[in-house]
Design an enzyme around this catalytic site. Sequence first.
Site, PDB file in Angstrom:
ATOM      1  N   ASP A 180       0.904  -0.980  -0.045  1.00  0.00           N
ATOM      2  CA  ASP A 180       0.018   0.006   0.055  1.00  0.00           C
ATOM      3  C   ASP A 180       0.787   1.127  -0.126  1.00  0.00           C
ATOM      4  O   ASP A 180       2.171   1.140   0.156  1.00  0.00           O
ATOM      5  CB  ASP A 180      -1.097   0.075   1.095  1.00  0.00           C
ATOM      6  CG  ASP A 180      -0.414   0.060   2.626  1.00  0.00           C
ATOM      7  OD1 ASP A 180       0.792  -0.270   2.683  1.00  0.00           O
ATOM      8  OD2 ASP A 180      -0.986  -0.178   3.606  1.00  0.00           O
ATOM      9  N   TYR A 230       3.119   4.674   0.557  1.00  0.00           N
ATOM     10  CA  TYR A 230       3.774   5.302   1.871  1.00  0.00           C
ATOM     11  C   TYR A 230       2.691   6.165   2.592  1.00  0.00           C
ATOM     12  O   TYR A 230       1.886   6.820   2.123  1.00  0.00           O
ATOM     13  CB  TYR A 230       4.681   6.302   1.290  1.00  0.00           C
ATOM     14  CG  TYR A 230       5.955   5.463   0.714  1.00  0.00           C
ATOM     15  CD1 TYR A 230       6.682   4.373   1.189  1.00  0.00           C
ATOM     16  CD2 TYR A 230       6.393   5.668  -0.668  1.00  0.00           C
ATOM     17  CE1 TYR A 230       7.701   3.638   0.620  1.00  0.00           C
ATOM     18  CE2 TYR A 230       7.241   5.058  -1.270  1.00  0.00           C
ATOM     19  CZ  TYR A 230       8.046   4.074  -0.623  1.00  0.00           C
ATOM     20  OH  TYR A 230       9.001   3.444  -1.346  1.00  0.00           O
ATOM     21  N   PHE A 241       6.608   1.956  -4.542  1.00  0.00           N
ATOM     22  CA  PHE A 241       7.896   2.296  -4.353  1.00  0.00           C
ATOM     23  C   PHE A 241       8.494   3.639  -4.524  1.00  0.00           C
ATOM     24  O   PHE A 241       9.813   4.095  -4.026  1.00  0.00           O
ATOM     25  CB  PHE A 241       9.025   1.121  -4.747  1.00  0.00           C
ATOM     26  CG  PHE A 241       8.423  -0.416  -4.205  1.00  0.00           C
ATOM     27  CD1 PHE A 241       9.111  -0.513  -2.883  1.00  0.00           C
ATOM     28  CD2 PHE A 241       7.864  -1.165  -5.049  1.00  0.00           C
ATOM     29  CE1 PHE A 241       8.923  -1.745  -2.511  1.00  0.00           C
ATOM     30  CE2 PHE A 241       7.743  -2.491  -4.439  1.00  0.00           C
ATOM     31  CZ  PHE A 241       8.221  -2.884  -3.183  1.00  0.00           C
TER      32      PHE A 241
END
Length: 230
Positions: free
Chosen positions: A72, A74, A85
């Site tokens: 999920d 940040y 990412f």
Amino acid sequence: MESNELNKKVRIDDSWYDVLKEEFEKPYFQQLKEFLVAEKKSHVVYPPGPLIFNAFNSTPFDHVKVVLIGQDPYHGAGQAEGLSFSVPFGIKPPPSLVNIYKEMKDDLGVEPPRHGHLGAWAKQGVLLLNAVLTVRAGQPGSHRGKGWELFTNQVIHLLSEQREHLVFFLWGKYAQEKEVLINESKHLVLRAAHPSPYSAASGFFGCKHFSKANAYLESHGIQPIEWKLS
């Protein structure tokens, strides 16, 4: 968050809407929209509404070459931008991304960039897909089980069924649970430990997925990904 924030024409690339339009009409997705509208009234939600479908808007359906599945978004301020990412320019790369860069350098010999924005990968055909597309600020996993997984599972299934010769990066157990959705007779599935500092040394470092992906793409006459980020 406005109630129309998840509507098709404003927020998601037409190529994706064409293959996913039935999902948007299903009861679970209507409930998901209602949940997000209510959630926004009392909590900060990441990423910002216009970026929820950023992965789809950055990589049209027919342009996908590689699928990189995250969990999920940040949950820190300014980090989430709708690409797994990835963080915006000016935001310090999180530890998992630092480890991705380390493996990229070991595999390809390229120096890591000073930023954490992976948009250049997305533009080349790397679908940076989180399994859950939103999160409550400061609470990782807070939007799991609300419907996003049904939606993104269908994304993976449709890519597997309607496309050929894709590469799927399944890093960590969570991503590897998605392998049942992928037809491995048509696609390359690459598995490794998650790049998190807690697990990277247990099978992520040394996986050489970047070079393996490009070798596979080239073997099928597909332009490889330029992984080096400037």
